[in-house]
Design a protein around this motif. Structure first.
Motif, mmCIF file in Angstrom:
data_model
loop_
_atom_site.group_PDB
_atom_site.id
_atom_site.type_symbol
_atom_site.label_atom_id
_atom_site.label_comp_id
_atom_site.label_asym_id
_atom_site.label_seq_id
_atom_site.Cartn_x
_atom_site.Cartn_y
_atom_site.Cartn_z
ATOM 1 N N GLN A 173 -7.545 -2.316 23.297
ATOM 2 C CA GLN A 173 -7.649 -2.487 24.741
ATOM 3 C C GLN A 173 -6.644 -3.497 25.280
ATOM 4 N N SER A 174 -6.231 -4.440 24.425
ATOM 5 C CA SER A 174 -5.279 -5.467 24.868
ATOM 6 C C SER A 174 -3.897 -4.894 25.129
ATOM 7 N N GLY A 175 -3.556 -3.795 24.459
ATOM 8 C CA GLY A 175 -2.261 -3.168 24.665
ATOM 9 C C GLY A 175 -1.093 -3.871 24.008
ATOM 10 N N VAL A 176 -1.358 -4.777 23.066
ATOM 11 C CA VAL A 176 -0.252 -5.515 22.449
ATOM 12 C C VAL A 176 0.286 -4.822 21.199
ATOM 13 N N LEU A 177 -0.444 -3.819 20.681
ATOM 14 C CA LEU A 177 -0.083 -3.172 19.421
ATOM 15 C C LEU A 177 0.160 -1.678 19.602
ATOM 16 N N ASP A 178 0.930 -1.110 18.680
ATOM 17 C CA ASP A 178 1.090 0.342 18.646
ATOM 18 C C ASP A 178 -0.071 0.999 17.927
ATOM 19 N N GLU A 179 -0.552 0.339 16.857
ATOM 20 C CA GLU A 179 -1.652 0.878 16.066
ATOM 21 C C GLU A 179 -2.538 -0.271 15.583
ATOM 22 N N ILE A 227 11.074 -0.078 16.196
ATOM 23 C CA ILE A 227 10.040 -0.987 15.689
ATOM 24 C C ILE A 227 8.659 -0.453 16.033
ATOM 25 N N THR A 228 7.779 -0.429 15.039
ATOM 26 C CA THR A 228 6.371 -0.100 15.238
ATOM 27 C C THR A 228 5.532 -1.302 14.813
ATOM 28 N N VAL A 229 4.598 -1.708 15.663
ATOM 29 C CA VAL A 229 3.784 -2.885 15.390
ATOM 30 C C VAL A 229 2.342 -2.454 15.105
ATOM 31 N N VAL A 230 1.871 -2.800 13.917
ATOM 32 C CA VAL A 230 0.525 -2.426 13.477
ATOM 33 C C VAL A 230 -0.295 -3.694 13.263
ATOM 34 N N GLY A 231 -1.522 -3.694 13.761
ATOM 35 C CA GLY A 231 -2.387 -4.844 13.592
ATOM 36 C C GLY A 231 -3.555 -4.542 12.675
ATOM 37 N N TYR A 232 -3.985 -5.546 11.927
ATOM 38 C CA TYR A 232 -5.167 -5.406 11.066
ATOM 39 C C TYR A 232 -6.347 -6.080 11.741
ATOM 40 N N ALA A 233 -7.476 -5.359 11.825
ATOM 41 C CA ALA A 233 -8.725 -5.903 12.353
ATOM 42 C C ALA A 233 -9.768 -5.863 11.248
ATOM 43 N N HIS A 234 -10.492 -6.960 11.059
ATOM 44 C CA HIS A 234 -11.451 -6.996 9.951
ATOM 45 C C HIS A 234 -12.833 -6.477 10.346
ATOM 46 N N GLU A 235 -13.003 -6.071 11.608
ATOM 47 C CA GLU A 235 -14.251 -5.459 12.021
ATOM 48 C C GLU A 235 -14.004 -4.533 13.201
ATOM 49 N N PRO A 236 -14.848 -3.488 13.367
ATOM 50 C CA PRO A 236 -14.634 -2.494 14.428
ATOM 51 C C PRO A 236 -14.555 -3.086 15.829
ATOM 52 N N ALA A 237 -15.342 -4.123 16.110
ATOM 53 C CA ALA A 237 -15.322 -4.726 17.446
ATOM 54 C C ALA A 237 -13.943 -5.295 17.762
ATOM 55 N N LEU A 238 -13.314 -5.899 16.758
ATOM 56 C CA LEU A 238 -11.960 -6.425 16.954
ATOM 57 C C LEU A 238 -10.948 -5.301 17.111
ATOM 58 N N GLN A 239 -11.137 -4.219 16.375
ATOM 59 C CA GLN A 239 -10.236 -3.083 16.483
ATOM 60 C C GLN A 239 -10.212 -2.564 17.923
ATOM 61 N N GLU A 240 -11.371 -2.437 18.515
ATOM 62 C CA GLU A 240 -11.461 -1.969 19.897
ATOM 63 C C GLU A 240 -10.828 -2.971 20.858
ATOM 64 N N ARG A 241 -11.091 -4.231 20.609
ATOM 65 C CA ARG A 241 -10.540 -5.292 21.466
ATOM 66 C C ARG A 241 -9.013 -5.316 21.400
ATOM 67 N N TYR A 242 -8.465 -5.180 20.201
ATOM 68 C CA TYR A 242 -7.015 -5.179 20.041
ATOM 69 C C TYR A 242 -6.379 -3.982 20.749
#
Length: 370
Positions: A50-56, A33-48
């Motif tokens: 750093q959280s360590g909950v996603l693979d990408e 299983i690979t878990v990918v998250g979508y972020a609608h802005e760069p600040a969220l991408q960095e935050r996600y």
């Protein structure tokens, strides 16, 4: 599974907050299983990241959805239709299963039914668990454990598709149940949406009295604050939830007004027996409710401790609980004056943690009350 158990499955999550992030933690690290998250802005991408909950993490909707076996929409209820429409225009993987985590199901199910996902499928979902905290930082792989996870598939969804999603959700350790979308909204409207409205209305009523007499606020500590805790819920989230369940709530208001009118009549006529019976029947039903299963309204278990007004006492108590691996949800100093001991409220999400904390603190000569 969608195709074969041998290929790596991609799970895309839109909206990586408390629920989306907790789902990601349940799936991440599982074989294949690979878990990918979508972020609608760069600040969220960095935050996600750093959280360590996603693979990408990606800023592209197309990239997140591309080749996904499962897509979880964990966005606010008011944004669900927008994302569904976007996904319906993308070349999704054949057999892709789209699901959501919204607390209303009839409206999103109806919207999905009107869209053409070609070879993809939509199954509504509602994990009936939450937290006092929010955001990806509050995500936990244990959030859904021992909770109900409702699925509301459209008519005509192949059974193997439904079973595929149900099997994936075993990683959450929740109990998956199948419910008709409208039936779901009727029930959740009564046990969650209506109580939130009542709490908000009650707090606003007392707030109005408090403008002329500040003693209302002073004396509203303790029980009043506890029973109206849900009035502090996120206003924007609840705006979308209540508007999406409008018809159900309007029916529930009529029934609620009948209950209030019944009490009005009883008290006007000084009918003590009817008051006793109302409390007796309510108590009997409430006592049958399950105590150790999570629900749509987050449970908190509290104990109260008398603490002396000495420097560092709060930190010492928190350290003792942490050393014993007891998960503390919240701490609140209710009263602290020189002439009386302070009162500290400790809140826990699990009854077991509350009981262990009480035993530990009693053994260290603290005065503990429930």
């Amino acid at each position: 599974m969608n195709e074969s158990d041998n290929h790596t499955q991609k799970i895309a999550i839109f909206g990586v907050g408390l629920i989306g992030g907790s789902l990601a933690l349940c799936f991440r690290g599982k074989p294949g299983i690979t878990v990918v998250g979508y972020a609608h802005e760069p600040a969220l991408q960095e935050r996600y990241m750093q959280s360590g909950v996603l693979d990408e993490v990606t800023l592209s909707i197309e990239e997140a959805a591309m080749d996904a076996d499962y897509i979880f929409l964990s966005v606010p209820v008011g944004m669900l239709n927008y994302y569904l429409e976007l996904l319906s225009k993308l070349p999704l993987k054949k057999g892709c299963i789209i699901t959501d985590v919204g607390s209303t199901k009839a409206s999103i199910t109806s919207a999905a039914k009107s869209l053409d996902f070609q070879d993809a499928y939509f199954i509504g979902g509602h994990p009936m668990a939450g937290s006092e905290r929010s955001g990806v930082e509050a995500a936990s792989a244990l959030l859904f454990e021992n909770a109900y996870y409702v699925l509301t598939p459209l008519e005509g969804i192949p059974e193997h598709v439904y079973n595929s999603l149900k099997e994936l959700l075993t990683h959450t350790k929740a109990q998956v149940i199948r419910v008709d979308p409208k039936h779901h909204d009727d029930i959740v409207g009564a046990i969650s949406h209506l109580p939130h409205i009542i709490a908000v209305a009650l707090v606003n009523q007392v707030s109005g009295y408090n403008e002329a007499e500040p003693l209302y606020q002073l004396l509203a500590a303790g029980g009043f604050r506890d029973i109206t805790r849900i009035a502090s819920s996120d206003p924007l989230v609840w705006r979308d939830i209540l508007l999406s369940n409008r018809e159900v709530l309007l029916r529930l208001f009529k029934d609620w007004n009948m209950q209030i009118q019944r009490f009005t009549d009883i008290i006007e006529h000084q009918n003590g027996e009817a008051i006793e019976e109302a409390f007796r029947s309510a108590g009997a039903f409430r006592n049958q409710l399950p105590e150790r299963r999570k629900g749509v309204i987050t449970s908190l278990f509290d104990i109260y401790i008398d603490v002396p007004d000495t420097p560092g006492i709060i930190g010492r108590i928190a350290t003792e609980l942490g050393t014993a691996a007891i998960n503390l949800s919240n701490m609140q100093i209710i009263e602290s004056r020189e002439d009386v001991p302070g009162i500290l409220r400790l809140s826990f999400r699990q009854e077991e943690d509350m009981e262990r904390a009480a035993q530990l603190l009693i053994s260290q000569n603290y005065t503990v009350r429930s």
